[in-house]
Design an enzyme around this catalytic site. Structure first.
Site, mmCIF file in Angstrom:
data_model
loop_
_atom_site.group_PDB
_atom_site.id
_atom_site.type_symbol
_atom_site.label_atom_id
_atom_site.label_comp_id
_atom_site.label_asym_id
_atom_site.label_seq_id
_atom_site.Cartn_x
_atom_site.Cartn_y
_atom_site.Cartn_z
ATOM 1 N N SER A 67 7.648 -1.055 4.686
ATOM 2 C CA SER A 67 6.502 -1.067 3.786
ATOM 3 C C SER A 67 5.211 -1.364 4.534
ATOM 4 O O SER A 67 5.225 -1.962 5.607
ATOM 5 C CB SER A 67 6.695 -2.116 2.683
ATOM 6 O OG SER A 67 7.853 -1.846 1.912
ATOM 7 N N VAL A 68 4.094 -0.934 3.949
ATOM 8 C CA VAL A 68 2.767 -1.236 4.471
ATOM 9 C C VAL A 68 2.072 -2.146 3.470
ATOM 10 O O VAL A 68 2.011 -1.828 2.274
ATOM 11 C CB VAL A 68 1.931 0.039 4.685
ATOM 12 C CG1 VAL A 68 0.524 -0.323 5.178
ATOM 13 C CG2 VAL A 68 2.608 0.948 5.690
ATOM 14 N N LEU B 257 0.825 -1.212 0.000
ATOM 15 C CA LEU B 257 0.000 0.000 0.000
ATOM 16 C C LEU B 257 0.854 1.254 0.000
ATOM 17 O O LEU B 257 0.462 2.300 -0.512
ATOM 18 C CB LEU B 257 -0.905 0.020 1.238
ATOM 19 C CG LEU B 257 -1.984 -1.060 1.311
ATOM 20 C CD1 LEU B 257 -2.631 -1.044 2.691
ATOM 21 C CD2 LEU B 257 -3.028 -0.829 0.240
ATOM 22 N N GLY B 258 2.019 1.178 0.603
ATOM 23 C CA GLY B 258 2.910 2.324 0.684
ATOM 24 C C GLY B 258 4.243 1.889 1.241
ATOM 25 O O GLY B 258 4.393 0.797 1.782
ATOM 26 N N GLU B 259 5.228 2.746 1.092
ATOM 27 C CA GLU B 259 6.550 2.435 1.628
ATOM 28 C C GLU B 259 7.300 3.718 1.922
ATOM 29 O O GLU B 259 6.991 4.782 1.390
ATOM 30 C CB GLU B 259 7.338 1.556 0.666
ATOM 31 C CG GLU B 259 7.393 2.046 -0.752
ATOM 32 C CD GLU B 259 7.961 1.006 -1.703
ATOM 33 O OE1 GLU B 259 8.000 1.288 -2.901
ATOM 34 O OE2 GLU B 259 8.375 -0.071 -1.241
ATOM 35 N N GLY B 260 8.258 3.602 2.804
ATOM 36 C CA GLY B 260 9.053 4.753 3.205
ATOM 37 C C GLY B 260 10.292 4.277 3.930
ATOM 38 O O GLY B 260 10.666 3.104 3.844
ATOM 39 N N LYS C 134 2.050 -2.835 8.760
ATOM 40 C CA LYS C 134 3.268 -2.036 8.632
ATOM 41 C C LYS C 134 4.448 -2.864 9.130
ATOM 42 O O LYS C 134 4.504 -3.257 10.293
ATOM 43 C CB LYS C 134 3.125 -0.755 9.447
ATOM 44 C CG LYS C 134 4.340 0.146 9.431
ATOM 45 C CD LYS C 134 4.029 1.385 10.264
ATOM 46 C CE LYS C 134 5.241 2.273 10.447
ATOM 47 N NZ LYS C 134 4.942 3.435 11.287
ATOM 48 N N ASP D 252 3.558 15.354 15.251
ATOM 49 C CA ASP D 252 3.864 15.093 13.841
ATOM 50 C C ASP D 252 2.626 15.219 12.968
ATOM 51 O O ASP D 252 2.363 14.391 12.113
ATOM 52 C CB ASP D 252 4.474 13.694 13.686
ATOM 53 C CG ASP D 252 5.281 13.556 12.406
ATOM 54 O OD1 ASP D 252 5.726 14.590 11.873
ATOM 55 O OD2 ASP D 252 5.463 12.426 11.930
#
Length: 414
Positions: free
Chosen positions: A89-90, A82-85, A114, A211
């Protein structure tokens, strides 16, 4: 997720959440009896734990085996991302609604898993903080933490799935799956996020989020906003203390000036960050955007002269609104943003006051008389391109997959 001036960058971690989960969870009293609770006050739980044992014992979430999450996500398949950073990753997964056992895709409830990257910039401390806070706090405008996995070197968090993704995607992604948010939806999202912060700041909870930014505001199928990623959250000051002293962490462009200068953290630091996001929602511009012309890189510096001028406010409004807003309403939101962005913290409103202002705006006549219909999915091409047919739903994208790009805001270092 953030960072500060130093050698480590905190991860950008988009989280996601789902409907269909019970909005309450069970807690146990000292006798071991279970009771249903809509929220757990920080006053009734231990402070941020110093050991893994403390946090796991105090947390009201399920402990998953790594093998369970591996099965639920189909072995962390690349097409489930779904996403990464920087954190890792998610992944999208499925579990049984009652037993929480892994389920076949398309059955049970959808989850977002996550997975912490061991070499990533988000550390074990932030992972523990997320379990601690989200495991003990409940509010409709906080993303729900379903469980975690702490097994050998594996560190994972399991959240409800948020089908609309992040506010950041809806504001800043162009030519893809996301149509711009209408004025009414922007007010709805801002109000939901404000309620989440107000809950955290309440005398009963006393938590500073630290945040707040568009990538940490997630939207469910009805565009209800929920705050995610509590890796930088801190307990607020106690007793007669006016602030919490801490190293500066957060995301560049969102942190309050007094916090950057002194490291003194208060709830008014979150209010400032909320003002930045409110301005982003008004303008459709990022807090920091080096791709803009000279003089427009910093959104606050560029927009501040227009915020208090009723004749010039239209110059900063997002042109993707297509004029479908009340000028009076826009002026009120601009003034609220300006108050939140006051250089001196004492002149900023509390989040409760922000909530009241947005509620009044939502119920007043300062909303569009004929709001545009809610959005349908558009193709991969630009939404304004001729001859492009809309898709049926924002929840469905090519190959039934949503994409969540990494946020572009510059992180602080710590």
């Amino acid at each position: 997720m953030g960072n500060c001036w130093g050698d480590q960058v905190k991860a950008e971690s988009p989280l996601y959440s789902t409907s269909g989960m019970n909005s309450k969870y069970s807690t146990q009293d000292q006798s071991g009896r279970s009771s249903s609770s809509s929220k757990v006050s920080m006053a009734s739980v231990p402070p941020t734990p110093r050991s893994e044992g403390e946090i796991l014992q105090s947390s009201n979430v399920r402990s998953f085996a790594f093998s369970e999450l591996k099965t639920a996500t189909r072995n962390f398949r690349p097409d489930s991302v779904l996403g990464e950073g920087g954190f890792g990753s998610v992944f999208k997964g499925w579990i049984d609604e009652n037993t929480f056992a892994p389920a076949k895709p398309g059955t049970g409830i959808v989850i977002a898993v996550k997975r912490l990257n061991q070499e990533g910039v988000q550390g074990h401390k932030e992972w523990l903080a997320e379990v601690n806070y989200l495991g003990q706090l409940y509010h409709p405008n906080l993303v729900k933490l379903i469980g975690y996995c702490l097994e050998d070197e594996h560190r994972l968090l399991v959240y409800e799935f948020m089908p609309r993704g992040s506010l950041e995607n809806h504001l800043f992604r162009r030519g893809s799956y996301f149509q711009p948010l209408s004025w009414n939806l922007r007010i709805k999202v801002a109000l939901g996020a404000a309620k989440g912060l107000a809950f955290l700041h309440s005398a009963e909870t006393k938590v500073i989020y630290r945040d707040f930014k568009t990538s940490n505001v997630l939207l469910d199928s009805s565009y209800n906003a929920k705050l995610s990623d509590f890796g930088l959250a801190k307990d607020g000051p106690t007793g007669d203390k006016s602030h919490v002293s801490t190293r500066v962490m957060g995301t560049y462009g969102y942190a309050a000036p007094e916090y950057l200068a002194t490291g003194h953290l208060t709830t008014k630091s979150d209010v400032y960050s909320f003002g930045v996001v409110l301005l982003e929602m008004l303008s459709g511009r990022r807090a920091i955007d080096k791709n803009r012309p000279s003089g427009e890189h910093n959104l606050i510096e560029w927009a501040r002269p227009y915020l208090s001028n009723k004749r010039k406010i239209f110059r900063i409004l997002d042109n993707r609104l297509n004029g479908d807003y009340s000028l009076g309403g826009a002026q009120k939101v601009a003034m609220l943003a300006l108050q939140c962005l006051s250089t001196e913290a004492k002149f900023r409103p509390s989040m409760n006051q922000v909530v009241s202002a947005l509620e009044q705006l939502q119920t007043s006549n300062d909303t569009p008389k004929n709001p545009q219909p809610e959005f349908k999915m558009v193709s991969q091409h630009h939404s304004n391109s001729p001859g492009r047919s809309p898709r049926k739903s924002l929840d469905v994208a090519v190959n039934n997959k949503m994409t969540y790009p990494r946020p572009l805001a510059s992180p602080l270092y710590s």
